[in-house]
Design a protein around this motif. Structure first.
Motif, PDB file in Angstrom:
ATOM      1  N   CYS A 140       0.827  -1.213   0.000  1.00  0.00           N
ATOM      2  CA  CYS A 140       0.000   0.000   0.000  1.00  0.00           C
ATOM      3  C   CYS A 140       0.850   1.246   0.000  1.00  0.00           C
ATOM      4  CB  CYS A 140      -0.931  -0.004   1.216  1.00  0.00           C
ATOM      5  SG  CYS A 140      -2.195  -1.301   1.144  1.00  0.00           S
ATOM      6  N   GLY A 161       2.509   1.762  -3.413  1.00  0.00           N
ATOM      7  CA  GLY A 161       1.611   2.153  -4.490  1.00  0.00           C
ATOM      8  C   GLY A 161       0.860   3.406  -4.127  1.00  0.00           C
ATOM      9  N   HIS A 219      -6.352   3.905  -1.789  1.00  0.00           N
ATOM     10  CA  HIS A 219      -7.449   3.996  -2.734  1.00  0.00           C
ATOM     11  C   HIS A 219      -7.871   5.227  -2.534  1.00  0.00           C
ATOM     12  CE1 HIS A 219      -8.881   0.777  -0.433  1.00  0.00           C
ATOM     13  NE2 HIS A 219     -10.126   1.102  -0.472  1.00  0.00           N
ATOM     14  N   CYS A 240      -7.374   3.595 -11.328  1.00  0.00           N
ATOM     15  CA  CYS A 240      -7.234   2.139 -11.305  1.00  0.00           C
ATOM     16  C   CYS A 240      -8.510   1.402 -11.665  1.00  0.00           C
ATOM     17  CB  CYS A 240      -6.749   1.686  -9.931  1.00  0.00           C
ATOM     18  SG  CYS A 240      -7.884   2.087  -8.578  1.00  0.00           S
ATOM     19  N   ALA A 276      -2.637   8.844  -8.640  1.00  0.00           N
ATOM     20  CA  ALA A 276      -2.175   8.645  -7.264  1.00  0.00           C
ATOM     21  C   ALA A 276      -2.021  10.006  -6.610  1.00  0.00           C
ATOM     22  CB  ALA A 276      -0.841   7.900  -7.241  1.00  0.00           C
ATOM     23  N   CYS A 330       4.483   5.415 -11.652  1.00  0.00           N
ATOM     24  CA  CYS A 330       3.329   6.297 -11.537  1.00  0.00           C
ATOM     25  C   CYS A 330       3.723   7.755 -11.740  1.00  0.00           C
ATOM     26  CB  CYS A 330       2.636   6.134 -10.184  1.00  0.00           C
ATOM     27  SG  CYS A 330       3.579   6.750  -8.782  1.00  0.00           S
ATOM     28  N   TYR A 341      -1.183  -2.419  -6.340  1.00  0.00           N
ATOM     29  CA  TYR A 341      -0.386  -1.209  -6.517  1.00  0.00           C
ATOM     30  C   TYR A 341       1.107  -1.488  -6.597  1.00  0.00           C
ATOM     31  CZ  TYR A 341      -4.671   1.345  -5.869  1.00  0.00           C
ATOM     32  OH  TYR A 341      -5.937   1.835  -6.031  1.00  0.00           O
ATOM     33  N   MET A 387       0.368   3.284 -12.365  1.00  0.00           N
ATOM     34  CA  MET A 387      -0.623   4.349 -12.254  1.00  0.00           C
ATOM     35  C   MET A 387      -0.052   5.544 -13.024  1.00  0.00           C
ATOM     36  SD  MET A 387      -3.127   3.127 -10.447  1.00  0.00           S
ATOM     37  CE  MET A 387      -2.808   1.524 -11.194  1.00  0.00           C
TER      38      MET A 387
END
Length: 387
Positions: A16, A19, A22, A182, A216, A247, A341, A346
């Protein structure tokens, strides 16, 4: 069992953290005309930096003068959207659950705070903001915190649907949804919940809509700052062949500007906008090296084989299926979120999908000197927990 939970927690947490949890001129990759480029930050505090971000945002100031209601206003992005809406001159209502907490939020200055429970349609129906003639545009920044199935369908789908129905009943014209990049490649419960609401929004005809899908947030890729500052290695997941997830995250101020741009932009009517920041894609290895450089620490990178995630997730899922355990089902889902992630990019590459002024390096330079607000969902290894 305690050590097993520790391993699970470490892998999920790393995934988490590595990445993401959410973000008026034409929508291009160019910074708005006249915008200032921020360099390394000196000894200013967080309040000064927020003032600077607000000052930079004045370069984009489209405003239709309509009444704007923001739900999910107390969230990380929601607070910045409230501030940006007020800055542009919109009569702005921030809908919250806790009025006392909202009263101490500096980003709500200039807005009207009203209380309602977005999970309760009757509460929304009684809220002054959702009375006929009192709202033109609703901006939803609602998002579940955990990402597990129950929370996701309660917030990302049902609560957001409640707000959409309240907007329709009140005669609003436009609904802006802060979604997530995502969802274009879904295999997680919160992604399916978000998509289910997006389908409902697109199916109705009373409201026009804009759906903003950021890649992100800066906060979501800042969780290892304190790790690197302490001299410990930056942890990333090795996908094989030297590959890691990539990302281009976007700052909260830039994302708030983009969200409010959609209110006055006819080109965004009934559109989905995938949105990243101004950076080219940055891999996890590049982010780790950048943090080492900014904090004047040696480059210490620890690559963890991605296959470890599968071992943990499959084990948790087996227990969940065998014993019909919701607790282990949720744990497995958290593992899948972490893995997602760690393996999925991303990243936006189209010029129209890159927005803003603030680079990730500039963000890292600032928080390396000023510290960052503690958040148990992102600053997982922080030693100093700032209020």
């Amino acid at each position: 069992m305690r050590s097993f939970r520790g391993v699970v927690g470490f892998l999920v947490t790393c995934g988490c953290v590595l990445g993401v949890a959410h973000g008026l001129l034409p929508r291009t990759a160019r910074r708005p005309a006249g915008a200032l480029r921020r360099g390394p930050v000196g000894g200013r505090g967080v309040v000064a930096m927020e003032a600077m971000e607000a000052m930079e945002a004045t370069t984009t100031s489209s405003c239709t003068g309509e009444k704007v209601v923001i739900v999910g206003a107390t969230g990380y992005i929601g607070k910045s959207v409230v501030r940006e809406s007020v800055r542009r001159g919109y009569p702005t209502v921030a809908v919250v659950r806790d009025a006392e907490r909202a009263a101490s939020e500096p980003k709500f200055q200039g807005s009207t705070v009203q209380v309602a429970d977005v999970c309760d349609p009757s509460s929304l129906a009684k809220c002054p903001a959702f009375q006929p003639g009192q709202v033109d545009v609703v901006v939803s920044c609602l998002a579940s915190r955990s990402g597990i199935k129950k929370d996701s369908y309660a917030i990302d789908y049902q609560a957001t649907l409640n707000c959409m129905e309240a907007a329709r009943a009140a005669g609003a014209r436009h609904f802006v949804l802060l979604s997530a990049y995502c969802v274009a490649k879904p295999w997680l419960q919160f992604q399916f919940a978000k998509l289910k609401f997006e389908e409902s929004l697109q199916a109705q005809t009373d409201l026009t809509y804009s759906i903003v899908r950021p890649t992100a947030f800066f906060k979501s890729v800042s969780g290892q700052l304190e790790v690197v500052q302490s001299g410990a290695p930056f942890v990333y997941f090795d996908l094989g062949g030297g590959k890691t997830a990539t990302c281009n995250p976007i700052s909260e101020a830039d994302l708030a500007m983009a969200v409010m741009d959609t209110v006055a932009d006819p080109a965004m009517k009934n559109k989905i906008w995938n949105l990243g920041g101004p950076d080219d894609g940055l891999s996890m290895v590049q982010q780790g090296k950048m943090l080492a450089d900014i904090t004047s620490q040696p480059e210490r990178l620890l690559g963890v084989p991605i296959g470890l995630f599968d071992v943990i997730i499959n084990g948790l899922q087996w227990v969940a299926d065998t014993f019909q355990s919701e607790k282990f089902e949720n744990a497995a889902e958290l593992g899948r979120i972490g893995k997602y992630y760690a393996v999925e990019d991303m990243l936006t590459t189209e010029p129209s999908e890159r927005y803003g002024t603030t680079t990730l390096r500039e963000h890292y330079e600032r928080i390396a000197k000023e510290g960052q607000e503690y958040d148990p969902y992102t600053t997982m290894f922080a030693g100093n927990k700032k209020a």
